[in-house]
Design a protein around this motif. Sequence first.
Motif, mmCIF file in Angstrom:
data_model
loop_
_atom_site.group_PDB
_atom_site.id
_atom_site.type_symbol
_atom_site.label_atom_id
_atom_site.label_comp_id
_atom_site.label_asym_id
_atom_site.label_seq_id
_atom_site.Cartn_x
_atom_site.Cartn_y
_atom_site.Cartn_z
ATOM 1 N N PRO A 14 0.656 -1.213 0.155
ATOM 2 C CA PRO A 14 0.130 0.164 -0.248
ATOM 3 C C PRO A 14 0.842 1.392 0.169
ATOM 4 O O PRO A 14 1.970 1.354 0.722
ATOM 5 C CB PRO A 14 -0.638 0.072 1.284
ATOM 6 N N GLY A 15 0.567 2.136 -0.639
ATOM 7 C CA GLY A 15 1.231 3.332 -0.953
ATOM 8 C C GLY A 15 2.296 3.243 -2.007
ATOM 9 O O GLY A 15 3.089 4.370 -2.356
ATOM 10 N N VAL A 79 0.667 1.238 -24.691
ATOM 11 C CA VAL A 79 -0.266 2.095 -23.572
ATOM 12 C C VAL A 79 0.374 1.705 -22.259
ATOM 13 O O VAL A 79 0.459 0.701 -21.886
ATOM 14 C CB VAL A 79 -1.605 1.894 -23.746
ATOM 15 N N TYR A 80 0.509 2.746 -21.308
ATOM 16 C CA TYR A 80 0.997 2.444 -19.994
ATOM 17 C C TYR A 80 -0.088 3.153 -19.098
ATOM 18 O O TYR A 80 -0.858 3.832 -19.521
ATOM 19 C CB TYR A 80 2.142 3.336 -19.842
ATOM 20 N N LEU A 81 -0.126 2.526 -17.903
ATOM 21 C CA LEU A 81 -0.918 2.779 -16.679
ATOM 22 C C LEU A 81 -0.025 2.992 -15.484
ATOM 23 O O LEU A 81 0.281 1.900 -15.120
ATOM 24 C CB LEU A 81 -1.850 2.040 -16.349
ATOM 25 N N GLN A 82 0.427 4.035 -15.292
ATOM 26 C CA GLN A 82 1.272 4.309 -14.283
ATOM 27 C C GLN A 82 0.352 4.628 -12.984
ATOM 28 O O GLN A 82 -0.518 5.439 -12.886
ATOM 29 C CB GLN A 82 2.298 5.756 -14.308
ATOM 30 N N MET A 83 0.601 3.623 -11.761
ATOM 31 C CA MET A 83 -0.309 3.759 -10.778
ATOM 32 C C MET A 83 0.691 4.002 -9.487
ATOM 33 O O MET A 83 1.559 3.397 -9.163
ATOM 34 C CB MET A 83 -1.001 2.261 -10.359
ATOM 35 N N ASN A 84 0.035 5.147 -9.015
ATOM 36 C CA ASN A 84 0.801 5.678 -7.690
ATOM 37 C C ASN A 84 -0.147 5.323 -6.439
ATOM 38 O O ASN A 84 -1.241 5.309 -6.632
ATOM 39 C CB ASN A 84 1.107 6.771 -7.899
ATOM 40 N N ASP A 85 0.438 5.434 -5.425
ATOM 41 C CA ASP A 85 -0.239 5.510 -4.142
ATOM 42 C C ASP A 85 -1.338 4.469 -4.187
ATOM 43 O O ASP A 85 -2.492 4.755 -3.973
ATOM 44 C CB ASP A 85 -0.835 6.919 -3.910
ATOM 45 N N GLU A 89 -7.670 -1.596 -2.275
ATOM 46 C CA GLU A 89 -8.890 -1.597 -3.139
ATOM 47 C C GLU A 89 -8.588 -1.560 -4.805
ATOM 48 O O GLU A 89 -9.332 -1.746 -5.387
ATOM 49 C CB GLU A 89 -9.985 -0.591 -2.623
ATOM 50 N N ASP A 90 -7.215 -1.192 -4.881
ATOM 51 C CA ASP A 90 -6.676 -1.433 -6.303
ATOM 52 C C ASP A 90 -6.423 -2.711 -6.779
ATOM 53 O O ASP A 90 -6.219 -2.999 -8.044
ATOM 54 C CB ASP A 90 -5.715 -0.233 -6.454
ATOM 55 N N VAL A 121 -2.193 -5.611 -3.914
ATOM 56 C CA VAL A 121 -1.616 -4.588 -3.168
ATOM 57 C C VAL A 121 -1.823 -5.036 -1.704
ATOM 58 O O VAL A 121 -3.063 -5.341 -1.167
ATOM 59 C CB VAL A 121 -2.620 -3.354 -3.236
ATOM 60 N N SER A 122 -0.605 -5.590 -1.001
ATOM 61 C CA SER A 122 -0.761 -6.109 0.241
ATOM 62 C C SER A 122 0.548 -5.953 0.889
ATOM 63 O O SER A 122 1.718 -5.586 0.309
ATOM 64 C CB SER A 122 -0.792 -7.536 -0.123
#
Length: 123
Positions: A14-15, A79-85, A89-90, A121-122
Motif C-alpha cells: 500500500p502506498g 499504452v501505459y498505466l502508471q499507478m501511484n499511491d 482496493e486497487d 496490493v498487500s
Amino acid sequence: QLQLVEPGGGVVQPGGRLTLSCTASGFTFDDYAIAWFRQAPGKEREAVSCITNGEALPRYADSVKGRFTISRDNAKKMVYLQMNDLKPEDAAVYYCAAGLIPSLMYSDFYDYWGQGTQVTVSS
C-alpha cells in the motif's frame, strides 16, 4: 494476429507504485482508443482509465483520479498505466482494451481485449 498483451502486474505494498504496459499488434493502433479495466474477485468489471486516439486525451474513473496516469506511444503501439499511491482496493486483474469509441461507461465499445494481469496490493 490481433493481440493485446499486458505484462507488468505484480505485488506492491500500500502506498507503492506500479506501471502496467499494454502492447498491441495486428490492428491499426493509431485509430483506436485504449482503456484499462479492472475486475476484483466478486466485483463487476470497471473502467479505470482510457485514452483517445488522435490527441491522446486521458479520462479517469473518480476512484483513481490523481493517482493513475495513462499514456500511449503510437510508434511502439503501447499504452501505459502508471499507478501511484496504490490502495488495497486497487487490487484486481487489469485488462487493456481497444475500441474506436473512448468510453469509461460502456465496455461493449471495446472490440479487442488483453488476457489480463494481476495486481496485488498487500503489506
